[in-house]
Design a protein around this motif. Sequence first.
Motif, short mmCIF file in Angstrom:
data_model
loop_
_atom_site.label_atom_id
_atom_site.label_comp_id
_atom_site.label_asym_id
_atom_site.label_seq_id
_atom_site.Cartn_x
_atom_site.Cartn_y
_atom_site.Cartn_z
N ARG B 93 29.64 33.82 18.27
CA ARG B 93 28.26 34.29 18.39
C ARG B 93 27.30 33.12 18.31
NH1 ARG B 93 30.03 38.44 14.76
NH2 ARG B 93 29.00 37.46 13.00
N ASN B 94 27.63 32.18 17.42
CA ASN B 94 26.75 31.04 17.21
C ASN B 94 26.70 30.12 18.43
OD1 ASN B 94 26.54 27.99 15.92
ND2 ASN B 94 25.16 29.49 15.00
N PHE B 99 21.25 36.65 21.23
CA PHE B 99 20.85 38.06 21.17
C PHE B 99 19.35 38.21 21.26
CE2 PHE B 99 24.89 38.03 18.92
CZ PHE B 99 25.51 39.17 19.40
N PHE B 101 16.80 41.50 20.65
CA PHE B 101 16.83 42.90 20.23
C PHE B 101 15.53 43.61 20.60
CE2 PHE B 101 19.32 40.38 17.24
CZ PHE B 101 20.53 41.03 17.25
N SER B 103 13.75 45.40 18.61
CA SER B 103 12.76 45.24 17.54
C SER B 103 12.62 43.79 17.09
CB SER B 103 13.13 46.13 16.37
OG SER B 103 14.48 45.86 16.01
N ASN B 105 13.62 41.51 15.54
CA ASN B 105 14.48 41.05 14.45
C ASN B 105 14.26 39.59 14.08
OD1 ASN B 105 15.75 43.33 13.57
ND2 ASN B 105 17.44 43.16 15.02
N ILE B 107 13.08 36.82 11.26
CA ILE B 107 13.08 36.80 9.80
C ILE B 107 11.62 36.82 9.35
CG2 ILE B 107 13.86 35.57 7.74
CD1 ILE B 107 16.27 36.05 9.30
N PRO B 108 11.23 37.80 8.53
CA PRO B 108 9.83 37.90 8.14
C PRO B 108 9.38 36.71 7.29
CG PRO B 108 11.16 39.47 6.91
CD PRO B 108 12.05 38.85 7.94
N ARG B 109 8.09 36.45 7.35
CA ARG B 109 7.45 35.39 6.57
C ARG B 109 8.15 34.04 6.73
NH1 ARG B 109 6.36 39.10 1.30
NH2 ARG B 109 8.22 40.08 2.10
N THR B 110 8.62 33.83 7.95
CA THR B 110 9.28 32.58 8.28
C THR B 110 8.70 32.15 9.61
OG1 THR B 110 11.25 33.38 7.16
CG2 THR B 110 11.55 31.54 8.66
N GLU B 114 11.12 27.96 12.46
CA GLU B 114 12.29 28.18 11.61
C GLU B 114 13.15 29.33 12.11
OE1 GLU B 114 11.67 27.20 7.10
OE2 GLU B 114 9.77 27.80 8.00
N LEU B 118 17.25 28.96 13.42
CA LEU B 118 18.28 29.63 12.63
C LEU B 118 19.73 29.42 13.10
CD1 LEU B 118 18.11 31.27 10.03
CD2 LEU B 118 18.17 33.34 11.41
N PRO B 119 20.04 29.62 14.40
CA PRO B 119 21.43 29.44 14.81
C PRO B 119 21.92 28.00 14.59
CG PRO B 119 20.16 30.57 16.52
CD PRO B 119 19.18 30.06 15.51
N PHE B 121 20.84 26.00 12.30
CA PHE B 121 21.00 25.87 10.86
C PHE B 121 22.43 26.25 10.46
CE2 PHE B 121 20.32 28.47 6.85
CZ PHE B 121 20.33 27.39 6.00
N TYR B 122 22.92 27.37 11.03
CA TYR B 122 24.28 27.79 10.69
C TYR B 122 25.33 26.96 11.41
CZ TYR B 122 22.31 31.59 8.09
OH TYR B 122 21.61 32.30 7.15
#
Lengths: 411, 248
Positions: B93-94, B99, B101, B103, B105, B107-110, B114, B118-119, B121-122
Motif C-alpha cells: 500500500r505504501n 488512496f 476517499f 470523505s 480522510n 489527519i485533523p489538525r495537521t 504533513e 504521511l506515506p 514518513f512510514y
Amino acid sequence: MPAFLLLTLMTAIRILSRNRLRAGLTMLGIVIGVGAVIAMVSIGEGAKAAVQAQVASMGTNVIIVLPGSTTVSGVRGGQGGVVTLNVSDALEMKKRIPLLQDTGWAKRDVMQIVNGNKNWNGSVNGVSPSYLTIRDWSFTSGGPFTQADLDAAVRVALVGQTVVENLFDAGEEPVGSVIRIKNVPFRVIGVLAPKGQSAQGSDQDDIVFIPFSTAERKVFGTQFIGSVGALFATTERQEDLFAAVDQIREVLRARHRLQTEQGDDFTIRTQVDIGKVQEGTSQTLTVMLLSIAAVSLLVGGIGIMNILLVSVTERTREIGVRMAVGAKRRHILMQFLIEAMTLSVVGGTLGIVVGVVGARLTTVIAGWPTIISGDTVIAAFFFSLAVGLFFGLYPANKAARLNPIDALRYE
Amino acid sequence: MLMTSGNGQPVSLIQCQDLWKVYRLGDVEVQALRGLNLTIEQGEFVAIMGSSGSGKSTLMNMLGCLDQPSKGHYWLNGVDVAALRADELAEIRNRQIGFVFQSFNLIPRTSALENAQLPLFYRGLPLREQRTLAAAALERVGLKGREQHYPTQLSGGQQQRVAIARALVTTPSLLLADEPTGNLDTESSREIMTILDRLNKEEGITIILVTHEPDIAAYAAREIVIKDGQVLTDRHTKPEHPSSLVGR
C-alpha cells in the motif's frame, strides 16, 4: 527509524498539548505517585542517615557488656539488678582475647553538679581513659585524663556541652575552673565535643566524665570496690565483632563460674545490633510509604491507559488512514506507546519536582532530615517511563490490531 | 509498455481470478464477491459502478490491499496478494497504491504538507526529503502556498486535492479513488476529475474510480459494472485508449 521516532514524539507532544487539561489530569496520578516516592524516599534516607550518625556516635565496632539478670532462689533480678561486672573482668578480657583492641569501663549516677551559684543535675560517669577512646569522644577544648590520673584518683572532670550550657555563662571558659560534684571539687580539664541524641533518644551531651577510681572513692561511695555499670570493648575490624562477642561470653562465663545450664548473668550488645533495631523501624516506615506511592502510581498508570483507550477510539479513522497509506502495526504501536510514555515521563518529571519541593518543605516545616539522592530521582524517572510503557501497551496494541477497513469506516 | 513475466507472457497490473469474499455478519453469511474475474492493465482509467451492496466496495478494498480474498487470487504486478502478511500488505500500500476517499480522510489538525508527507514518513525517508517530495506533490495538485494550512482552513475541493497529493507523493502505479467527488460540488468535482484525468494521461498512473454518477464515470476510458459480486458489464467507452486486453 530515529527520524520516525522523533517525528512520532513530536506528533505525540502536539496531540497531547491540544488537550492540556485532559493530559494534565491524566498525568496527575503519576505526578502524585512519583512525588510521593521521591518525598518518602528522601525522608526515609534522611532518617536512616540520622540513625547511622547516632550509631556512629557510639564509636567504632563497639561492644557493650551490661550486667544481666540473675536468678536467686527463683527471684529474678532484672537487667542490671545485680552487680556482676567489675574492672578485673575488663582487664581479663583484654588479656585473654587478642581480637579486642581495647576494653574500658564506666559507672554512672545522676548527681548535682555545682559551679559558683549555678547547679545542674546531670549524669556523672566514672570511666577508664580507654572508655573515652572506645566511645570516640573528642574535645572542643582541653583534653582527656590519663592512666596516671586514674591510678592516682585525681579530681579532674570532663564536661559535655549540655552541662557547660547549664553551669557556665556564655563565653566563660570551663577548662581550668573548678566544679563541685557531691561537694567534692573537680578541676575541669576538657570540654567534650557534642554528639547529639543517642540511638535511644537520650542527650549524650548531658554528661560529666571523671576518673573511675576518683568516682568510686570520693563520689559514689561504692559498696563493692571495682564493680562497674558497663564494660566496653572494641575490635579493630568489624568482621571480628561477632567472634569477639562469643569469646567475651566464654571468658565472662568462666570468670563468673557459671554452669552450663545456667544463663548468662550479663548481656552483650554490639553497635550493629543497636543500629539494626533502628534501621528496622525506619525501613518499616519506608516500605509502608512506598506501598502507598506504588498504589498511586498504579492508579496513575490506569489513568493513562484509560485516556489512551479513549484516544484510540476517537482516532480510529485516523489509524485507518495511517494504515491505508502504509503504516505497519509497529508504527501504530509505537505511536501510542510514545504518547503513553510522553504522558508518564512528563508526569514523572513534574512528580520529581513536586517530590523534591515536598522533601525540602518537610525539612523546613517539620524539621525532619531529608536526603534527595540522584539515584532515587533517576530511578523515579525510569519507573515512570516503565509505567507509561506498561499501561500504554494494551491500548497501543489494540490500535495496532485494528483492521484497516473497519478503522476507515468507523464513524 | 507491458511488463512481462518469466515465460514471456505479459503481466497485467491487476489480475483477479475467481475472487471470493465471504463475511459473517452474526449468523448470516454474506457473499460479497462471488468468483469475480478482472484484468486491468497499467495506464488504464477505469470506472467501477454498481448499486450499493453490489460488492464494489469489497472489490476496492481488495484491490487496495486493505483486505484479502477468502478464495481465489489477486495478482498485483505479478505478486499474489492473498499470500501476504499484514506488514507486507502495508508495504505494498505504501509503495504501489494511492488512496483517495470520499470523505478525504485527512489527519485533523495537521498541516497539508504533513498530510501529504504521511506515506513517506512510514517509508522512513529523511525528513528533508519527505518535505521536498510532499511540497512537490502539493504543487502538482495546485496547492502551492497552502502547505501550512490545516484541513479545516481548506475547502472540500482543496482537501481532496491534499488527499490526491498524499496519494501521489509515493509515485504509485495504482490510484484508487472511492467516490472522490461524492462530497463535492460540481465545480470542485470537475477540478478533481481534471486532475485525475491529467495524472492518467500525462503520467500514466492507473486510476480506478468508484462512482455512482455517470458524468464522473465518463472521465474513464473503461466502465465496469459490478452486480452480486461479479462483473456484469465491462466495456471501453473511449476506444482510442491503448488498452488491448480486457478482463473475463
